[in-house]
Write an enzyme that holds these catalytic residues in place. Structure first.
Site, short mmCIF file in Angstrom:
data_model
loop_
_atom_site.label_atom_id
_atom_site.label_comp_id
_atom_site.label_asym_id
_atom_site.label_seq_id
_atom_site.Cartn_x
_atom_site.Cartn_y
_atom_site.Cartn_z
N GLN A 348 -1.41 6.70 8.89
CA GLN A 348 -0.96 6.33 7.44
C GLN A 348 -1.99 6.75 6.35
O GLN A 348 -3.20 6.24 6.43
CB GLN A 348 -0.60 4.91 7.10
CG GLN A 348 0.68 4.48 7.90
CD GLN A 348 0.40 3.76 9.22
OE1 GLN A 348 -0.71 4.41 10.01
NE2 GLN A 348 0.93 2.85 9.63
N GLN A 370 1.09 11.71 7.56
CA GLN A 370 1.87 10.55 7.67
C GLN A 370 1.77 9.67 6.34
O GLN A 370 0.95 9.44 5.81
CB GLN A 370 1.43 9.49 8.93
CG GLN A 370 2.14 8.28 9.04
CD GLN A 370 1.78 7.60 10.43
OE1 GLN A 370 1.09 8.17 11.48
NE2 GLN A 370 2.46 6.17 10.38
N ASP A 371 3.09 9.16 6.02
CA ASP A 371 3.12 8.38 4.93
C ASP A 371 2.84 9.11 3.58
O ASP A 371 2.03 8.65 2.91
CB ASP A 371 2.51 6.88 4.97
CG ASP A 371 3.19 6.29 6.02
OD1 ASP A 371 4.27 6.60 6.70
OD2 ASP A 371 2.61 5.27 6.31
N ASP A 392 7.32 9.76 8.72
CA ASP A 392 7.64 8.84 7.82
C ASP A 392 7.21 9.43 6.36
O ASP A 392 6.75 8.29 5.48
CB ASP A 392 7.38 7.47 7.99
CG ASP A 392 7.63 6.80 9.22
OD1 ASP A 392 8.81 7.44 9.79
OD2 ASP A 392 7.13 6.21 9.90
N ARG A 460 14.23 7.22 10.08
CA ARG A 460 14.48 6.16 11.00
C ARG A 460 14.30 4.76 10.15
O ARG A 460 13.69 4.74 9.42
CB ARG A 460 13.35 6.25 12.29
CG ARG A 460 11.82 6.05 11.67
CD ARG A 460 10.96 6.00 12.81
NE ARG A 460 9.67 5.84 12.30
CZ ARG A 460 8.49 5.37 13.08
NH1 ARG A 460 8.73 4.97 14.23
NH2 ARG A 460 7.28 5.59 12.52
#
Length: 554
Positions: A348, A370-371, A392, A460
């Site tokens: 993240q 990520q993120d 994500d 998700r």
């Protein structure tokens, strides 16, 4: 041994906290002996009816209509919830967290202090607005309450991010019970009002005047809300340094060498009527910038996308919470381009975190892994932006509409799969969700080389009531036929709301999609219309005054 002693201190503190909050709850208000049927009906609609009933004071008499009675109960619930929030923050502030032997626990605890402080701000703002003559809508209140609830979830998430060993239930038992139940009930009560209430809307003007009267552009070609002073700034880059209040330049030719220094210097001028302008010269600024919700009328102007770049690499892997990892964290408007260079192996690492209500990002680029893009809370609109990431990489709990954007999935780590969205709606009454409308979803150049060996999904469920809608977008064939992937087993598959409507492209076929109860293929334009800019974020009321082009409906 010292570690066990620390546990004992925390546990002892918790015993005191539980006792104090139990006394507090018992001393709030007693249930009147004669309870009006209207009250019972309203409280029955809440997740915690016993607590709802305990908030009805003896001098709250039934009014002429159910709606008026509900408003009285809602306002009472708001005040009691705010009172609890203040007491919780007061107890948390009294804890000497600097003595924590676990540094990561200290980091997560600091986040919680800030988040609870912001929750108090949201609740207080809601009460003042709803009790004054200023026009506030049912949707506004639900937005602020949803943001407050998001703060509580983020507090807990910080400990999970860092795998902190302190027992979360012992540390946060007081917050996870009375206070969160009060907030959840207030969301439900206001939701009941929302079904029948109509309150005038006061358009957001961005501090520059003007209402919601269409996409008004002046003869100069600038939006009507931009002042003449700002016209001069935008006309020519030659005059930027002269007209700016502060200049940031890496080579030392400006007032400051970093953006953060300039932002700090601007704080004492935040209440000025005229916009405060910071000009950031070309260069790569390796720093993390935080612009709080107290800093109004602030404009940052750069020399262009990929010319003026803000880049940093804070990440969870190095002991930073997701909330704190943002390269650029804002509560205001008017930012251009952001990049985070942590890389896929750092997990993240947020490029942008926005908790700004009525925020617009037009022709911006958000690059990460990520993120990447943290649509944290409140109402947000993204237009003609480029968004890059792996896991994500569009996530959070705002009410966000992403329109006419290019969404690029990048090459992830080995044995890692891509997930484009992870929406964080934790309460069914929150008016939040991620909507991707009329956009392009495709593989970035580095992923195209290996896309056959790497799965990519549309999203998700991060939280129980995760809500994501993709409509009228082009989905390339690299997206897995199932479309969506679980977070953890059967978690949330019955309570989430994932939907697709009239998408096209090689990856848009819905015949092989997941069979979850919460997944929907929308066929009705009326149902799809609930997730348009005009309906989902009320964009017709606040976007036109900015001059940014948008499609209100489908």
């Amino acid at each position: 041994m010292r570690f066990l002693e620390h546990y004992n201190r925390v546990f002892f503190m918790e015993k005191i906290l539980v006792l104090s909050f139990s006394l507090l709850l018992s001393s709030i208000h007693c249930l009147p002996s004669t309870l009006n049927t209207q009250y019972l009906n309203i409280c029955d609609q809440t997740p915690y009816p016993q607590i709802c009933n305990s908030l009805i004071i003896s001098d709250v008499l039934p009014t002429s209509s159910l709606r008026e009675t509900t408003l009285v109960i809602r306002n009472t619930a708001l005040k009691v919830t705010l009172d609890h929030a203040r007491k919780v923050h007061g107890v948390m502030s009294s804890v000497d967290f600097s003595s924590f032997e676990d540094h990561q626990a200290k980091v997560a605890w600091e986040d919680c202090l800030e988040l609870y402080k912001d929750t108090i701000h949201e609740l207080n703002h809601t009460i003042i607005s709803s009790s004054s003559r200023s026009s506030i809508t049912k949707h506004d209140i639900q937005t602020y309450l949803s943001a407050a609830n998001t703060n509580l979830e983020t507090c807990k998430n910080g400990f999970n991010d860092l795998n902190v060993t302190i027992k979360n239930q012992e540390l946060f038992g007081f917050a996870l019970n009375n206070f969160t139940q009060l907030l959840t009930n207030t969301l439900a009560i206001n939701g009941a009002i929302s079904k029948s209430s109509t309150i005038p809307f006061k358009p957001y003007t961005g501090g520059g005047g003007g209402g919601g009267g269409g996409r008004r552009l002046l003869a100069s070609g600038f939006p009507s809300w931009i002042s003449k002073h700002d016209h001069k700034l935008l006309y020519s880059s030659m005059s930027t340094a002269k007209l700016a209040d502060l200049v940031v330049a890496k080579d030392g030719s400006g007032n400051y060498k970093t953006i953060s220094e300039a932002v700090a210097a601007a704080k004492h001028l935040r209440n000025r009527i005229r916009r405060f302008i910071i000009y950031v010269k070309a260069g790569i600024y390796k720093e993390n910038v935080v612009i709080t919700n107290k800093m109004v009328n602030l404009m940052l102007i750069g020399d262009g996308i990929d010319v003026t770049i803000v880049s940093a690499n804070k990440n969870v892997y190095d002991g930073c919470t997701t909330f704190r990892s943002a390269t650029f964290a804002i509560s205001g408007n008017g930012f251009i381009a952001f990049e985070n260079t942590a890389g896929p192996q750092k997990h993240q690492a947020v490029a942008l975190r926005s908790g700004s209500d009525f925020s617009i990002f037009y022709r911006c680029s958000f690059k990460g892994y990520q993120d990447t893009l943290y649509v944290y809370s409140k109402r947000q609109f993204y237009k003609e932006c480029d968004i890059y990431g792996t896991v994500d990489f569009i996530f959070g709990n705002a009410a966000a509409v992403i329109q006419n954007c290019n969404i690029y999935a990048r090459r992830p780590m080995t044995n890692q799969k891509n997930t484009i969205t992870a929406q964080g709606r934790s309460d069914p009454n929150e008016n939040t969700g991620i909507v991707i409308h009329d956009s392009i979803i495709e593989a970035a150049s580095d992923l195209k080389l290996i896309q056959g060996s790497c799965q990519t999904f549309l999203g998700r469920p991060w939280k129980m009531y995760s809500r994501t809608v993709i409509m009228k977008s082009n989905i390339d064939g690299f997206v897995d036929r199932a479309g969506w992937t679980p977070w953890d087993g059967e978690f949330a598959v019955k309570t989430l709301y994932y939907a697709e409507y009239m998408n096209n492209g090689a990856g848009a076929g819905t015949w092989g999609r997941v069979k979850w109860p919460g997944y929907h293929v929308i066929t009705s334009p009326i149902e799809a219309g609930k997730f348009t800019v005009g309906n989902f974020v009320g964009g017709d009321k606040w976007i036109p005054a900015t001059g940014v082009p948008f499609t209100s409906g489908l």
